[in-house]
Scaffold this motif. Structure first.
Motif, PDB file in Angstrom:
ATOM      1  N   LYS A 101       5.547  -0.435 -11.282  1.00 40.78           N
ATOM      2  CA  LYS A 101       4.264  -1.060 -11.588  1.00 40.78           C
ATOM      3  C   LYS A 101       3.966  -2.179 -10.604  1.00 40.78           C
ATOM      4  O   LYS A 101       4.868  -2.914 -10.170  1.00 40.78           O
ATOM      5  CB  LYS A 101       4.293  -1.648 -13.013  1.00 40.78           C
ATOM      6  CG  LYS A 101       3.042  -2.449 -13.380  1.00 40.78           C
ATOM      7  CD  LYS A 101       3.216  -3.146 -14.734  1.00 40.78           C
ATOM      8  CE  LYS A 101       1.985  -3.972 -15.085  1.00 40.78           C
ATOM      9  NZ  LYS A 101       2.148  -4.670 -16.392  1.00 40.78           N
ATOM     10  N   THR A 102       2.682  -2.334 -10.246  1.00 43.18           N
ATOM     11  CA  THR A 102       2.223  -3.476  -9.468  1.00 43.18           C
ATOM     12  C   THR A 102       1.055  -4.137 -10.181  1.00 43.18           C
ATOM     13  O   THR A 102       0.252  -3.463 -10.829  1.00 43.18           O
ATOM     14  CB  THR A 102       1.782  -3.069  -8.049  1.00 43.18           C
ATOM     15  OG1 THR A 102       1.389  -4.249  -7.317  1.00 43.18           O
ATOM     16  CG2 THR A 102       0.608  -2.099  -8.081  1.00 43.18           C
ATOM     17  N   THR A 103       0.988  -5.463 -10.081  1.00 43.22           N
ATOM     18  CA  THR A 103      -0.161  -6.207 -10.627  1.00 43.22           C
ATOM     19  C   THR A 103      -0.838  -7.031  -9.544  1.00 43.22           C
ATOM     20  O   THR A 103      -1.744  -7.804  -9.837  1.00 43.22           O
ATOM     21  CB  THR A 103       0.296  -7.147 -11.761  1.00 43.22           C
ATOM     22  OG1 THR A 103       1.319  -8.022 -11.273  1.00 43.22           O
ATOM     23  CG2 THR A 103       0.797  -6.355 -12.954  1.00 43.22           C
ATOM     24  N   ASN A 104      -0.407  -6.863  -8.287  1.00 44.98           N
ATOM     25  CA  ASN A 104      -1.002  -7.636  -7.184  1.00 44.98           C
ATOM     26  C   ASN A 104      -1.366  -6.736  -6.012  1.00 44.98           C
ATOM     27  O   ASN A 104      -1.083  -7.052  -4.853  1.00 44.98           O
ATOM     28  CB  ASN A 104      -0.072  -8.758  -6.744  1.00 44.98           C
ATOM     29  CG  ASN A 104       1.306  -8.258  -6.327  1.00 44.98           C
ATOM     30  OD1 ASN A 104       1.542  -7.053  -6.220  1.00 44.98           O
ATOM     31  ND2 ASN A 104       2.217  -9.185  -6.087  1.00 44.98           N
ATOM     32  N   ALA A 105      -1.964  -5.579  -6.341  1.00 44.73           N
ATOM     33  CA  ALA A 105      -2.504  -4.662  -5.339  1.00 44.73           C
ATOM     34  C   ALA A 105      -1.441  -4.091  -4.421  1.00 44.73           C
ATOM     35  O   ALA A 105      -1.708  -3.764  -3.261  1.00 44.73           O
ATOM     36  CB  ALA A 105      -3.596  -5.346  -4.519  1.00 44.73           C
ATOM     37  N   GLY A 106      -0.214  -3.950  -4.921  1.00 42.82           N
ATOM     38  CA  GLY A 106       0.825  -3.316  -4.137  1.00 42.82           C
ATOM     39  C   GLY A 106       1.643  -4.235  -3.269  1.00 42.82           C
ATOM     40  O   GLY A 106       2.509  -3.764  -2.508  1.00 42.82           O
ATOM     41  N   LEU A 107       1.425  -5.534  -3.346  1.00 39.10           N
ATOM     42  CA  LEU A 107       2.257  -6.465  -2.580  1.00 39.10           C
ATOM     43  C   LEU A 107       3.687  -6.466  -3.111  1.00 39.10           C
ATOM     44  O   LEU A 107       4.649  -6.628  -2.350  1.00 39.10           O
ATOM     45  CB  LEU A 107       1.673  -7.878  -2.637  1.00 39.10           C
ATOM     46  CG  LEU A 107       0.315  -8.082  -1.949  1.00 39.10           C
ATOM     47  CD1 LEU A 107      -0.173  -9.512  -2.156  1.00 39.10           C
ATOM     48  CD2 LEU A 107       0.419  -7.764  -0.456  1.00 39.10           C
TER      49      LEU A 107
END
Length: 336
Positions: A101-107
């Protein structure tokens, strides 16, 4: 006037052909990977995942694409479900049992854990917190599959004790209308969950001996396809009637374009669209690129367009709202 009619008719034919071709648009991404799935949040935000650890994202309707796989293992990713431009989940791996999971656009990506990891057949999030996935039965034939639910964005996954006993599932066999109607198919069976995520599964026949995909457009009307046939139910799966054949072979996905009467079927080499809920089908594969095309799953967020995952770093978009020129007359001139 006859000569003018011939010229006008010829121009109409040329322009109409160009309009059909223009409905398809190819998007080349920064990666040469083979894409397996695309998740369309809206007309602007699109995510896709594929081989070689690839996850890409566009926030401007496909005009630009960014690799957003920082920190992800270099493994194949088969399923992606995105909530907005920042939050998304992907599953994959050599055994198909990894979930991130990502919550910062894939950073950054965070691995998520669940009991009895096994191949994830499909993944869907309703919002930022509530999501589900379907996992193969670990014991193979006639074992309990894994239906998992999260209500905190994937931090914890609850294994549903109501998960049905099935054989080995086909990838992408699960479909979702909303939290009150979820289904998947397995050979000649249809498993349908109603009454919320904690409801009970109902086991029904799906009208075919070996079904690949099933889709419902409401609580009563649904469709099932195998390699070539399409069956329909109007009573929630209790009875099925064959309504069409010739859909191609090796069906990978069957979807209903939201808020429309359009059904879309994809296989490795073709894509067909029905504008009247399966009564007739249009073979539109000829409008795709001819450069060794291999396509996978399709996805749509509304009735404006569909996106299709493809190979060689490409994603295809089919625009239903393309404004073109219609034929005004079918008169054939007697002479010049």
């Amino acid at each position: 006037m006859r000569k003018l009619s011939v010229i006008v008719a010829a121009l109409q034919l040329i322009i109409s052909t160009e309009v059909l071709l223009a409905q398809w648009k190819t998007y080349q991404t920064p990666s040469a990977s083979n894409y397996n799935e695309v998740s369309v949040v809206n007309q602007s935000i699109i995510w896709a995942c594929g081989s070689g650890g690839t996850v890409v994202r566009s926030t401007n309707a496909g005009l630009n694409w960014s690799l957003v796989n920082s920190g992800l293992p270099v493994i194949p990713y088969y399923h992606v479900s995105a909530f907005n431009e920042n939050t998304a989940w992907v599953s994959g791996g050599s055994s198909g049992d990894k979930l991130y999971k990502t919550t910062n656009a894939g950073l950054n990506w965070i691995e998520q854990f669940y009991t009895q990891p096994y191949w994830i057949d499909n993944l869907h999030f309703f919002n930022a917190n509530t999501g589900i996935f379907l996992r193969d039965p670990p014991g193979g034939n006639f074992d309990t599959c894994g239906f998992f639910i999260t209500r905190n964005g994937g931090t914890n996954w609850l294994y549903s004790q109501n998960s049905p006993v099935t054989t080995i599932l086909i990838d992408n066999c699960m479909g979702v209308l909303d939290t009150n109607l979820i289904w998947f198919c397995d050979n000649d069976k249809l498993y349908k969950l109603t009454g919320g995520l904690n409801g009970s599964w109902q086991t029904l026949n799906n009208g075919l001996n070996y079904a690949y995909q099933t889709v419902f457009i409401n609580s009563t009307t649904g469709f099932t396809t195998d390699a070539i046939r399409l069956t329909k139910t109007t009573n929630g799966g209790l009875n099925w009637v064959e309504i069409g054949t010739g859909l191609g072979s090796g069906t990978l996905s069957l979807i209903n374009v939201p808020s429309s009467d359009m059904l879309v079927v994809t296989s490795m080499n073709s894509l067909r669209i029905s504008y009247n809920l399966g009564i007739t089908w249009e073979p539109v594969v000829s409008y795709l690129s001819t450069d060794s095309v291999r396509i996978s799953y399709a996805n749509a967020a509304d009735s404006n367009s569909i996106w299709v995952a493809a190979n060689k770093g490409r994603l295809f978009k089919y625009n239903f709202t393309y404004i073109g020129i219609n034929t005004l007359s079918s008169e054939i001139p007697v002479d010049f």
